[in-house]
Write an enzyme that holds these catalytic residues in place. Structure first.
Site, mmCIF file in Angstrom:
data_model
loop_
_atom_site.group_PDB
_atom_site.id
_atom_site.type_symbol
_atom_site.label_atom_id
_atom_site.label_comp_id
_atom_site.label_asym_id
_atom_site.label_seq_id
_atom_site.Cartn_x
_atom_site.Cartn_y
_atom_site.Cartn_z
ATOM 1 N N ARG A 1 10.625 -21.932 18.802
ATOM 2 C CA ARG A 1 10.405 -20.663 18.102
ATOM 3 C C ARG A 1 9.107 -20.654 17.289
ATOM 4 O O ARG A 1 8.745 -19.638 16.711
ATOM 5 C CB ARG A 1 11.582 -20.358 17.171
ATOM 6 C CG ARG A 1 12.886 -20.124 17.894
ATOM 7 C CD ARG A 1 13.978 -19.703 16.931
ATOM 8 N NE ARG A 1 15.287 -19.778 17.525
ATOM 9 C CZ ARG A 1 15.848 -18.821 18.267
ATOM 10 N NH1 ARG A 1 15.193 -17.715 18.517
ATOM 11 N NH2 ARG A 1 17.063 -18.990 18.759
ATOM 12 N N TYR B 1 19.973 -14.096 10.307
ATOM 13 C CA TYR B 1 19.475 -12.718 10.372
ATOM 14 C C TYR B 1 20.027 -11.795 9.290
ATOM 15 O O TYR B 1 19.633 -10.635 9.221
ATOM 16 C CB TYR B 1 19.777 -12.135 11.756
ATOM 17 C CG TYR B 1 19.204 -12.976 12.864
ATOM 18 C CD1 TYR B 1 17.832 -13.102 13.029
ATOM 19 C CD2 TYR B 1 20.032 -13.679 13.735
ATOM 20 C CE1 TYR B 1 17.297 -13.897 14.029
ATOM 21 C CE2 TYR B 1 19.510 -14.473 14.741
ATOM 22 C CZ TYR B 1 18.145 -14.578 14.879
ATOM 23 O OH TYR B 1 17.619 -15.365 15.869
ATOM 24 N N HIS C 1 8.295 -15.656 22.034
ATOM 25 C CA HIS C 1 7.964 -16.988 22.516
ATOM 26 C C HIS C 1 7.777 -17.048 24.028
ATOM 27 O O HIS C 1 7.473 -18.111 24.561
ATOM 28 C CB HIS C 1 9.079 -17.964 22.108
ATOM 29 C CG HIS C 1 9.667 -17.641 20.780
ATOM 30 N ND1 HIS C 1 8.970 -17.790 19.598
ATOM 31 C CD2 HIS C 1 10.873 -17.114 20.435
ATOM 32 C CE1 HIS C 1 9.743 -17.387 18.589
ATOM 33 N NE2 HIS C 1 10.889 -16.974 19.077
ATOM 34 N N ASP D 1 0.256 -8.294 26.633
ATOM 35 C CA ASP D 1 -0.739 -7.549 27.410
ATOM 36 C C ASP D 1 -0.568 -6.042 27.250
ATOM 37 O O ASP D 1 -1.551 -5.301 27.199
ATOM 38 C CB ASP D 1 -0.674 -7.940 28.887
ATOM 39 C CG ASP D 1 -1.218 -9.339 29.159
ATOM 40 O OD1 ASP D 1 -1.844 -9.941 28.252
ATOM 41 O OD2 ASP D 1 -1.010 -9.836 30.286
ATOM 42 N N HIS E 1 9.621 -10.742 11.855
ATOM 43 C CA HIS E 1 10.784 -11.584 12.162
ATOM 44 C C HIS E 1 11.660 -11.666 10.924
ATOM 45 O O HIS E 1 11.163 -11.912 9.824
ATOM 46 C CB HIS E 1 10.364 -12.988 12.590
ATOM 47 C CG HIS E 1 9.537 -12.981 13.829
ATOM 48 N ND1 HIS E 1 10.084 -12.765 15.073
ATOM 49 C CD2 HIS E 1 8.201 -13.106 14.002
ATOM 50 C CE1 HIS E 1 9.108 -12.773 15.967
ATOM 51 N NE2 HIS E 1 7.962 -12.968 15.343
ATOM 52 N N LEU E 2 12.937 -11.464 11.099
ATOM 53 C CA LEU E 2 13.884 -11.546 9.986
ATOM 54 C C LEU E 2 13.973 -12.966 9.434
ATOM 55 O O LEU E 2 13.979 -13.177 8.226
ATOM 56 C CB LEU E 2 15.268 -11.079 10.443
ATOM 57 C CG LEU E 2 15.368 -9.590 10.765
ATOM 58 C CD1 LEU E 2 16.511 -9.327 11.725
ATOM 59 C CD2 LEU E 2 15.544 -8.801 9.489
ATOM 60 N N SER E 3 14.058 -13.934 10.329
ATOM 61 C CA SER E 3 14.190 -15.330 9.909
ATOM 62 C C SER E 3 12.812 -15.988 9.868
ATOM 63 O O SER E 3 11.852 -15.496 10.460
ATOM 64 C CB SER E 3 15.107 -16.096 10.865
ATOM 65 O OG SER E 3 14.501 -16.233 12.134
ATOM 66 N N ASN F 1 9.340 -6.181 16.228
ATOM 67 C CA ASN F 1 10.076 -7.434 16.171
ATOM 68 C C ASN F 1 10.406 -7.753 17.624
ATOM 69 O O ASN F 1 11.369 -7.228 18.182
ATOM 70 C CB ASN F 1 11.351 -7.310 15.342
ATOM 71 C CG ASN F 1 12.087 -8.628 15.224
ATOM 72 O OD1 ASN F 1 11.874 -9.537 16.027
ATOM 73 N ND2 ASN F 1 12.959 -8.738 14.241
#
Length: 149
Positions: free
Chosen positions: A114, A26, A83, A90, A103-105, A77
């Protein structure tokens, strides 16, 4: 932009620990630093940004609901909820506010669990693996998207 647009920056669980949490995945930048950069960009583009982070799915859902007809775009994020959370998906669909998933990674270079997202098929776009810069790219996309509306 002629009118002031409103953007909500939502961050999910454990992102309050950025800078200390698993820097290999991260990075070493804090969430406060990311939010500060986005606020600087918002000022430059005459946009209002509200930043919100919660470790609770309920709080994130409530914030999304509060954004109905109040916010023009969401940058989210969802972190681990990416997941697992049909409820967050919704909520986003219920308010019909366009959003980008961040997403950082690079989640596709990580554990198989993931690799699935409950958000990407309904998002305007997905940015992953670009670290904190991904937030800036998502913000600039939102600005462009709103300018074309």
């Amino acid at each position: 932009m002629s009118q002031t647009h409103r953007i909500l920056l939502l961050n999910g669980p454990n992102l309050n620990m950025l800078g200390a949490r698993e820097p290999k995945h991260y990075g070493s930048i804090s969430l406060a630093s990311i939010e500060e950069k986005i606020q600087t960009l918002a000022t430059q583009h005459n946009v209002k940004v509200e930043c919100f982070q919660a470790n609770s799915e309920e709080k994130l859902i409530n914030k999304i609901h509060e954004s109905f007809q109040q916010v023009d775009f969401i940058l989210i994020n969802p972190a681990a909820y990416t997941h697992t959370s049909v409820a967050l998906r919704d909520a986003l669909l219920a308010v019909s506010i366009p959003f980008v998933e961040i997403h950082l990674s690079n989640v596709h270079k990580r554990e198989p669990f993931r690799h699935h997202s409950y958000f990407s098929d309904v998002a305007e776009g997905v940015i992953c693996g670009l670290g904190a810069k991904g937030y800036e790219f998502a913000f600039l996309f939102a600005i462009d998207y709103l300018a074309k509306k």
